[in-house]
Write a protein that holds these residues in place. Structure first.
Motif, mmCIF file in Angstrom:
data_model
loop_
_atom_site.group_PDB
_atom_site.id
_atom_site.type_symbol
_atom_site.label_atom_id
_atom_site.label_comp_id
_atom_site.label_asym_id
_atom_site.label_seq_id
_atom_site.Cartn_x
_atom_site.Cartn_y
_atom_site.Cartn_z
ATOM 1 N N LYS A 198 -13.446 15.170 -89.240
ATOM 2 C CA LYS A 198 -14.047 16.421 -89.474
ATOM 3 C C LYS A 198 -13.678 17.470 -88.406
ATOM 4 N N GLN B 236 -13.173 21.308 -90.627
ATOM 5 C CA GLN B 236 -14.728 21.208 -91.099
ATOM 6 C C GLN B 236 -16.056 21.193 -90.015
ATOM 7 N N SER C 297 -9.784 18.307 -89.600
ATOM 8 C CA SER C 297 -9.563 19.210 -90.851
ATOM 9 C C SER C 297 -10.282 20.540 -90.372
#
Length: 437
Positions: A427, A432, A430
Motif C-alpha cells: 500500500k 495507496q 503503490s
C-alpha cells in the motif's frame, strides 16, 4: 503534420517513460562478486552468501568468515559500506539485505552490491521496493528464463522500477517499514538470547552435571556420587528412560492426497517440515491449509498445544513446540508428533534435550539414507532420555518455563508486526496509503 503534433508526441513519450525508472540510473554503482569461495574461518570478516540474505537483513551469525588479507583483495573494486544493498543473483533469487552501520562485509558467490545514489533514492526505500511483490516477480520471471535460474548483471542493472516519489516521501516510507523490521529483528535476537540462556543452563546442569546440590554447590565438581547407565555415568538418583515411555503418543500424519483430498486456500493449519524453522519456531507463512472434513479424516495427527513437532524426513532434526496461536492444526508424514506425558516430563525439558549434542549424535547415527533421508518413529521412541531427580526437575522448570513463555510472547509480537509490515508494504509502495494516514 505540423510541429505541434510532434511536440505533443514528445510530451506523451516523456510522460510514459517517466512512469518507469531503471535501477542503474538511481545507483552510484552495481558490482558483481568475485565468484570465489571464501576460505572458511571461525573468526574474521563476514562473507555474505545468498543464503545469508533474508528479507531485508544479512545473517552474520551463519556466514562464512574471511581474513583481512582476503577482504582487502575482494573489495578492491568497491568496499561495501553502511546502507549498501546486497542482492542474491541465484537461489534464493532476488533476496536483498542492507548493510548495517559499523559492519564490515564482503560479497560471497552469486551476490551483487548495489550502492544507491542518495540524491535520487533513499536506501531503505529502495530496499523495500526491491522486496515488493511486483519487483520480486519481475526478478523471478527474468531468472526462470535461464537454463540455471539466476539473474545476470544486465537484468539487474536494467531492472525497471516504478516512478519514484519525492525523497521526503521515500524517507517516510523507508523509515516506517524499517522501524517495524528493526522491532522484529530485536525480538528475534532477544529470542536467540533466551534460547542460549536455556541451552547454557541445560548443558551445565544435565550434561556437565553441575546442577546445585543440597548445599547450593556444583554437584559433580563437589564430589557428587555418580552411577553407571547406558549413557555413561549419571548422578545418583537419576535414571535413563525411553522417550516413548515419557509420552502419551509419538505418531505422524499423512498428506490429504492419500484420501484424495486437496489443500484449500484457508482453514485448518497444515504444518509441513518446511514450516519448522532452524530457530525452533513454527513459520506460519509456510503453513498449508485443509478443511474440517480432511482434518477429521487425519485425526491421528491432530495437533494439540504443547505438542513437540520433530522433522523426520528430508531435513531431519528441526523441532518446535506448538502454541495456541498455531491451532487448530494437523501435520504430515515428514513430521513426528510427540505428545509429552506432563506427569513424567516437561515439554521445555525435552526441547532443551533435543538441542543437546549428545542427543543429536545419537539420532544422526540412526538416520536411514534412502531416496530421502528419514528417521523412523521406532528409533525416536526408543531414544534414551536422562531423567533427573524431582527436586532438580522442579528447579529447572521454575527457571526455564518462564523463558519459553517469554519466547512465545515475543513470537506472537513478531507475527503481529510481520503481518502489519506485509500489509503496509504494497500500500505504501503503490501510493495507496501515506505514512501520515
Amino acid at each position: 503534420m505540423n510541429l505541434s503534433f510532434f511536440r505533443y508526441l514528445g510530451i506523451v513519450n516523456k510522460v510514459l517513460f517517466s512512469i518507469m525508472e531503471v535501477l542503474n540510473n538511481i545507483c552510484l554503482d552495481i558490482v558483481d562478486c568475485e565468484h570465489k569461495t571464501a576460505p572458511i574461518q571461525n573468526e574474521g570478516i563476514p562473507s555474505i552468501r545468498t543464503t545469508d540474505i533474508k528479507n531485508g537483513f544479512l545473517d552474520f551469525k551463519g556466514s562464512n568468515k574471511v581474513s583481512e588479507e582476503t577482504y582487502q583483495k575482494w573489495t578492491q573494486r568497491l568496499e561495501p559500506r553502511a546502507y549498501d544493498i546486497i542482492l542474491a543473483r541465484e537461489a534464493p533469487v532476488g533476496q536483498v539485505g542492507i548493510v548495517p552501520k559499523g559492519q564490515r562485509v564482503c560479497l560471497g558467490q552469486r551476490t551483487v552490491l548495489i550502492r544507491p545514489n542518495k540524491q535520487k533514492v533513499y536506501p531503505f526505500y529502495l530496499l523495500y521496493l526491491l522486496l515488493s511483490r511486483e519487483i520480486q516477480h519481475k526478478m523471478k520471471v527474468r531468472a526462470s528464463g535461464s537454463t540455471v535460474e539466476h539473474l545476470n548483471m544486465s537484468d539487474i542493472r536494467n531492472l525497471q522500477l516504478p516512478d519514484l516519489p519525492s525523497l521526503k516521501i521515500q524517507k517516510e516510507i523507508g523509515d516506517t517499514l524499517g522501524n517495524l523490521d528493526a522491532k522484529i529483528e530485536n525480538l528475534r535476537r532477544q529470542n536467540e538470547t533466551l534460547e542460549a540462556i536455556a541451552q547454557t543452563l541445560f548443558k551445565h546442569w544435565f550434561i556437565d552435571f553441575e546442577f546445585p546440590n543440597a548445599d547450593g554447590k556444583p554437584y559433580k565438581s563437589s564430589g557428587g556420587a555418580m552411577i553407571p547407565s547406558e549413557l555413561g555415568k549419571i548422578p545418583e538418583g537419576w535414571r535413563v528412560e525411553k522417550l516413548g515411555d515419557l509420552t502419551q503418543t509419538i505418531t505422524k500424519g499423512t498428506t490429504p492426497t492419500t484420501f484424495k483430498k486437496d489443500f484449500v486456500d484457508s482453514g485448518i493449519n497444515f504444518i509441513k517440515a518446511e514450516s519448522i524453522s532452524e530457530s525452533h519456531t513454527l513459520v506460519k507463512s509456510k503453513f498449508a491449509y485443509i478443511d474440517e472434513e480432511t482434518n477429521i479424516m487425519l485425526k491421528r495427527s491432530i495437533v494439540q498445544e504443547k505438542d513437540i513437532l520433530y522433522t523426520i524426513a528430508g531435513t531431519i532434526g528441526r523441532y518446535a513446540m506448538v502454541t495456541s496461536s498455531s491451532l487448530p492444526a494437523n501435520t504430515n508424514q515428514a513430521v513426528a508428533l510427540i505428545r509429552p506425558d506432563f506427569k513424567k516430563i516437561d515439554p521445555e525439558y525435552l526441547l532443551c534435550y533435543f538441542a543437546s549434542i549428545t542427543y543429536k549424535h545419537y539420532l544422526s547415527s540412526r538416520i536411514v539414507q534412502a531416496v530421502q533421508a528419514n528417521l523412523s518413529l521406532g528409533v525416536l521412541s526408543d531414544s534414551p532420555i536422562t531423567i533427573p531427580e524431582q527436586r532438580i526437575k522442579n528447579l529447572f522448570s521454575n527457571v526455564v518455563v518462564p523463558i519459553f513463555s517469554k519466547k512465545e510472547s515475543h513470537q506472537m509480537q513478531i507475527e503481529t508486526l510481520t503481518k502489519t509490515r506485509d500489509t503496509l508494504l504494497p500500500k505504501l509502495m503503490s501510493g495507496q496509503l501515506r505514512v501520515k494516514e
